[in-house]
Design a protein around this motif. Structure first.
Motif, PDB file in Angstrom:
ATOM      1  N   TYR A  11       0.871  -1.175   0.000  1.00  0.00           N
ATOM      2  CA  TYR A  11       0.000   0.000   0.000  1.00  0.00           C
ATOM      3  C   TYR A  11       0.910   1.229   0.000  1.00  0.00           C
ATOM      4  CZ  TYR A  11      -3.058   3.679   1.721  1.00  0.00           C
ATOM      5  OH  TYR A  11      -3.739   4.859   1.871  1.00  0.00           O
ATOM      6  N   VAL A  12       0.679   2.205  -0.918  1.00  0.00           N
ATOM      7  CA  VAL A  12       1.527   3.404  -1.067  1.00  0.00           C
ATOM      8  C   VAL A  12       0.733   4.627  -0.633  1.00  0.00           C
ATOM      9  CG1 VAL A  12       2.898   4.803  -2.659  1.00  0.00           C
ATOM     10  CG2 VAL A  12       2.742   2.319  -2.986  1.00  0.00           C
ATOM     11  N   VAL A  13       1.344   5.439   0.219  1.00  0.00           N
ATOM     12  CA  VAL A  13       0.712   6.667   0.691  1.00  0.00           C
ATOM     13  C   VAL A  13       0.714   7.684  -0.467  1.00  0.00           C
ATOM     14  CG1 VAL A  13       0.820   8.546   2.365  1.00  0.00           C
ATOM     15  CG2 VAL A  13       1.447   6.213   3.041  1.00  0.00           C
ATOM     16  N   PRO A  14      -0.428   8.330  -0.760  1.00  0.00           N
ATOM     17  CA  PRO A  14      -0.499   9.279  -1.892  1.00  0.00           C
ATOM     18  C   PRO A  14       0.448  10.472  -1.681  1.00  0.00           C
ATOM     19  CG  PRO A  14      -2.686   8.622  -1.150  1.00  0.00           C
ATOM     20  CD  PRO A  14      -1.731   8.121  -0.128  1.00  0.00           C
ATOM     21  N   GLU A  15       0.771  11.130  -2.806  1.00  0.00           N
ATOM     22  CA  GLU A  15       1.619  12.320  -2.744  1.00  0.00           C
ATOM     23  C   GLU A  15       0.892  13.440  -2.017  1.00  0.00           C
ATOM     24  OE1 GLU A  15       3.014  13.547  -6.506  1.00  0.00           O
ATOM     25  OE2 GLU A  15       4.095  11.673  -6.923  1.00  0.00           O
ATOM     26  N   GLY A  16       1.655  14.193  -1.275  1.00  0.00           N
ATOM     27  CA  GLY A  16       1.114  15.321  -0.546  1.00  0.00           C
ATOM     28  C   GLY A  16       0.398  14.933   0.733  1.00  0.00           C
ATOM     29  N   LYS A  17       0.479  13.646   1.072  1.00  0.00           N
ATOM     30  CA  LYS A  17      -0.215  13.161   2.261  1.00  0.00           C
ATOM     31  C   LYS A  17       0.789  12.518   3.221  1.00  0.00           C
ATOM     32  CE  LYS A  17      -4.423  14.042   0.724  1.00  0.00           C
ATOM     33  NZ  LYS A  17      -5.350  14.979   1.420  1.00  0.00           N
ATOM     34  N   VAL A  18       0.377  12.479   4.467  1.00  0.00           N
ATOM     35  CA  VAL A  18       1.073  11.709   5.485  1.00  0.00           C
ATOM     36  C   VAL A  18       0.015  10.841   6.204  1.00  0.00           C
ATOM     37  CG1 VAL A  18       0.896  13.577   7.193  1.00  0.00           C
ATOM     38  CG2 VAL A  18       2.596  11.750   7.487  1.00  0.00           C
ATOM     39  N   PHE A  19       0.356   9.532   6.338  1.00  0.00           N
ATOM     40  CA  PHE A  19      -0.611   8.575   6.903  1.00  0.00           C
ATOM     41  C   PHE A  19      -0.208   8.296   8.351  1.00  0.00           C
ATOM     42  CE2 PHE A  19      -3.049   4.413   5.754  1.00  0.00           C
ATOM     43  CZ  PHE A  19      -4.056   4.791   6.617  1.00  0.00           C
ATOM     44  N   GLY A  42       5.385   6.695   0.887  1.00  0.00           N
ATOM     45  CA  GLY A  42       5.833   5.631   1.775  1.00  0.00           C
ATOM     46  C   GLY A  42       4.960   4.376   1.595  1.00  0.00           C
ATOM     47  N   THR A  43       5.467   3.253   2.012  1.00  0.00           N
ATOM     48  CA  THR A  43       4.771   1.987   1.730  1.00  0.00           C
ATOM     49  C   THR A  43       4.479   1.212   3.012  1.00  0.00           C
ATOM     50  OG1 THR A  43       6.866   0.825   1.445  1.00  0.00           O
ATOM     51  CG2 THR A  43       5.850   1.760  -0.539  1.00  0.00           C
ATOM     52  N   VAL A  44       3.360   0.480   2.927  1.00  0.00           N
ATOM     53  CA  VAL A  44       3.042  -0.568   3.893  1.00  0.00           C
ATOM     54  C   VAL A  44       3.159  -1.876   3.122  1.00  0.00           C
ATOM     55  CG1 VAL A  44       1.302  -1.585   5.381  1.00  0.00           C
ATOM     56  CG2 VAL A  44       1.512   0.908   5.240  1.00  0.00           C
ATOM     57  N   THR A  45       4.127  -2.722   3.501  1.00  0.00           N
ATOM     58  CA  THR A  45       4.443  -3.921   2.726  1.00  0.00           C
ATOM     59  C   THR A  45       4.055  -5.170   3.520  1.00  0.00           C
ATOM     60  OG1 THR A  45       6.296  -2.773   1.702  1.00  0.00           O
ATOM     61  CG2 THR A  45       6.242  -5.178   1.493  1.00  0.00           C
ATOM     62  N   VAL A  46       3.377  -6.089   2.836  1.00  0.00           N
ATOM     63  CA  VAL A  46       2.986  -7.381   3.423  1.00  0.00           C
ATOM     64  C   VAL A  46       3.673  -8.468   2.602  1.00  0.00           C
ATOM     65  CG1 VAL A  46       1.119  -8.923   4.037  1.00  0.00           C
ATOM     66  CG2 VAL A  46       0.770  -6.441   4.144  1.00  0.00           C
ATOM     67  N   THR A  47       4.525  -9.289   3.256  1.00  0.00           N
ATOM     68  CA  THR A  47       5.225 -10.386   2.582  1.00  0.00           C
ATOM     69  C   THR A  47       4.742 -11.709   3.174  1.00  0.00           C
ATOM     70  OG1 THR A  47       7.170  -8.989   2.273  1.00  0.00           O
ATOM     71  CG2 THR A  47       7.466 -11.374   2.004  1.00  0.00           C
ATOM     72  N   VAL A  48       4.352 -12.614   2.283  1.00  0.00           N
ATOM     73  CA  VAL A  48       3.819 -13.914   2.713  1.00  0.00           C
ATOM     74  C   VAL A  48       4.689 -15.023   2.149  1.00  0.00           C
ATOM     75  CG1 VAL A  48       1.874 -15.493   2.652  1.00  0.00           C
ATOM     76  CG2 VAL A  48       1.472 -13.040   2.896  1.00  0.00           C
ATOM     77  N   ASP A  49       5.239 -15.864   3.038  1.00  0.00           N
ATOM     78  CA  ASP A  49       5.913 -17.114   2.648  1.00  0.00           C
ATOM     79  C   ASP A  49       4.932 -18.256   2.913  1.00  0.00           C
ATOM     80  OD1 ASP A  49       8.758 -16.297   1.979  1.00  0.00           O
ATOM     81  OD2 ASP A  49       8.530 -15.409   3.972  1.00  0.00           O
ATOM     82  N   CYS A  50       4.352 -18.811   1.856  1.00  0.00           N
ATOM     83  CA  CYS A  50       3.295 -19.805   1.983  1.00  0.00           C
ATOM     84  C   CYS A  50       3.915 -21.204   2.129  1.00  0.00           C
ATOM     85  CB  CYS A  50       2.364 -19.763   0.769  1.00  0.00           C
ATOM     86  SG  CYS A  50       1.061 -21.006   0.810  1.00  0.00           S
ATOM     87  N   ALA A  51       3.613 -21.862   3.253  1.00  0.00           N
ATOM     88  CA  ALA A  51       4.057 -23.251   3.455  1.00  0.00           C
ATOM     89  C   ALA A  51       2.993 -24.247   2.996  1.00  0.00           C
ATOM     90  CB  ALA A  51       4.392 -23.497   4.927  1.00  0.00           C
ATOM     91  N   ARG A  52       1.744 -23.980   3.356  1.00  0.00           N
ATOM     92  CA  ARG A  52       0.657 -24.870   2.945  1.00  0.00           C
ATOM     93  C   ARG A  52      -0.657 -24.118   3.036  1.00  0.00           C
ATOM     94  NH1 ARG A  52      -2.977 -28.787   4.974  1.00  0.00           N
ATOM     95  NH2 ARG A  52      -2.547 -28.148   7.110  1.00  0.00           N
ATOM     96  N   PRO A  53      -1.467 -24.120   1.962  1.00  0.00           N
ATOM     97  CA  PRO A  53      -2.793 -23.504   2.031  1.00  0.00           C
ATOM     98  C   PRO A  53      -3.665 -24.239   3.041  1.00  0.00           C
ATOM     99  CG  PRO A  53      -2.128 -23.824  -0.250  1.00  0.00           C
ATOM    100  CD  PRO A  53      -1.137 -24.553   0.584  1.00  0.00           C
ATOM    101  N   GLY A  54      -4.544 -23.490   3.671  1.00  0.00           N
ATOM    102  CA  GLY A  54      -5.409 -24.079   4.685  1.00  0.00           C
ATOM    103  C   GLY A  54      -6.755 -24.492   4.128  1.00  0.00           C
ATOM    104  N   THR A  55      -7.675 -24.766   5.056  1.00  0.00           N
ATOM    105  CA  THR A  55      -9.024 -25.215   4.707  1.00  0.00           C
ATOM    106  C   THR A  55     -10.016 -24.200   5.246  1.00  0.00           C
ATOM    107  OG1 THR A  55      -8.334 -27.514   4.838  1.00  0.00           O
ATOM    108  CG2 THR A  55     -10.694 -27.084   4.898  1.00  0.00           C
ATOM    109  N   PRO A  56     -10.719 -23.480   4.398  1.00  0.00           N
ATOM    110  CA  PRO A  56     -11.695 -22.498   4.866  1.00  0.00           C
ATOM    111  C   PRO A  56     -12.959 -23.175   5.388  1.00  0.00           C
ATOM    112  CG  PRO A  56     -11.688 -22.589   2.477  1.00  0.00           C
ATOM    113  CD  PRO A  56     -10.584 -23.485   2.931  1.00  0.00           C
TER     114      PRO A  56
END
Length: 421
Positions: free
Chosen positions: A324-332, A383-397
């Motif tokens: 997620y990137v914060v827009p120009e001219g803004k502070v989050f 500025g960015t909010v970064t989410v990194t996922v290392d997937c080991a095994r998908p689950g069961t919904p």
């Protein structure tokens, strides 16, 4: 010698429990009148008397006295030869004492008492008993147990080794009763342990006696009434759980999971961006393999309340990143984040604000997680909010089918303010 004595018989045969008598002749060979008293000596003394107890004789005369033997029918009076002596005591000339002896033959008799210990046993299939033998005869006795007639329902094993029992002594013989079949249910069964014969051989008289001993073996069922009642109660509880409680619990769990999944799905839907005064909406850059989704905005104080959602999907064994990137001219000014792992995936999730790592968390430890800050974390424009996922095994919904890939949602919220130029 001034006194002469003589028994009428060289040997006397007596039967225990009966009275036997013999005679003894006493002669006064002195020249004075003499009075005599008698004393029985030897093994027969306890049960032998002389009648009369005192005898007076003139010189040159003689007279007979009776020697009465009354042996009791007791193991203390052993069978066989026993010496009998009578001491004749002159009153006037005590130095002229005379002892006359003979032999008493005690006849043997056999008498045994036997009892089964205990009379009654309670067991599932087999039990042990003891046969106690008391020898009340006057000769040593050899005893042994004899097997009863063959029985298809109850088998009895006895000790075959004979035991020698002395007069007045006891001996114990063992036997074991065993039921042919196991009793699983129902009432206890009573089996007679009878007849067990005790064969006793009196060695001296060679007389044979047989004793019959009776007892009982109460066979208990393996599954008694109280145990069946307990098993029935446990079975009823199990059926109640399977038919009533478990379906209700599963239904409530499914409803809760479906409701939570619906909330997460609604939170993941993109929101319409607010328009700037010039009519152009704010733009939100997409992530590398995930996508930053729309902002919800409102007015609060000097800034606007805003939120953004990042969804990341990746296959098992791979890594994906959403931004997620914060827009120009803004502070989050971020105060809250919410994580959703609604499928129950396994792996590692990392959240970073710019170059700053906020948290690293294992996916299998949560389904939904939230973090809150009293002091906001400021992210400048671009500025960015970064989410990194290392997937080991998908689950069961909640649907019950395993998902094809891992899917995580991150929602960030706080106040979006303008940068003073």
């Amino acid at each position: 010698m001034t006194t002469t004595t003589e028994f009428g018989l060289p040997t006397v045969v007596v039967t225990p429990g009966q009275e036997t008598s013999t005679t003894m002749t006493v002669r006064n060979d002195s020249d004075i009148v003499e009075a005599y008293e008698f004393e029985v000596v030897g093994g027969c003394a306890p049960w032998t008397t002389v009648e009369p107890a005192r005898l007076s004789l003139y010189p040159g005369t003689s007279e007979q006295v009776a020697v009465v033997l009354r042996p009791p029918r007791s193991p203390d009076v052993r069978a066989g030869e026993v010496p009998l002596g009578v001491r004749v005591l002159p009153a006037e000339r005590p130095e002229s004492v005379v002892v006359t002896e003979t032999t008493v033959i005690v006849e043997p008799f056999a008498k045994q008492r036997a009892r089964l210990i205990p009379k009654r046993r309670r067991a599932w299939r087999s039990a042990r008993y003891r046969v106690e033998v008391q020898n009340d005869g006057n000769t040593p006795t050899v005893v042994t147990l004899s097997l009863p007639e063959a029985d298809d329902h109850l088998k009895i094993a006895v000790s075959t080794a004979p035991a020698t029992v002395d007069p007045g002594a006891k001996a114990e013989l063992e036997l074991r009763a065993r039921v042919a079949k196991t009793l699983w249910f129902g009432k206890p069964a009573v089996w007679p342990v009878w007849p067990v014969r005790l064969d006793a051989v009196a060695l001296a008289a060679e007389e044979r006696h047989e004793h019959e001993l009776a007892g009982e073996l109460v066979q208990l069922p393996i599954l008694s009434k109280w145990l069946l009642s307990l098993l029935g109660a446990l079975l009823a509880l199990l059926l109640a759980w399977l038919l009533l409680v478990r379906p209700a619990v599963l239904s409530a769990a499914r409803e809760a999971a479906d409701g939570r999944a619906q909330e997460i799905a609604q939170a993941a839907e993109p929101q319409a961006p607010a328009e700037e005064p010039g009519g152009a909406p704010d733009q939100q850059p997409a992530g590398e393999q995930g996508q930053g989704q729309g902002q919800g905005q409102g007015t609060s104080g000097g800034g606007e309340q805003s939120s953004g959602t990042v969804e990341v999907r990746t296959n098992a064994g791979q890594r994906a990143t959403g931004t997620y990137v914060v827009p120009e001219g803004k502070v989050f000014h971020i105060t809250d984040i919410v994580l959703a792992n609604h499928q129950g995936d396994e792996g590692v999730l990392t959240i970073a604000f710019g170059e700053r790592t906020i948290t690293v968390i294992a996916l299998e430890t949560f389904r939904n997680q939230d973090y809150h800050w009293v002091t906001p974390i400021d992210i400048p424009e671009n500025g960015t909010v970064t989410v990194t996922v290392d997937c080991a095994r998908p689950g069961t919904p909640a649907s019950g089918r395993q998902a094809p890939n891992c899917a995580q949602l991150l929602n960030v919220s706080g106040e979006m303010g303008d940068i003073a130029r």
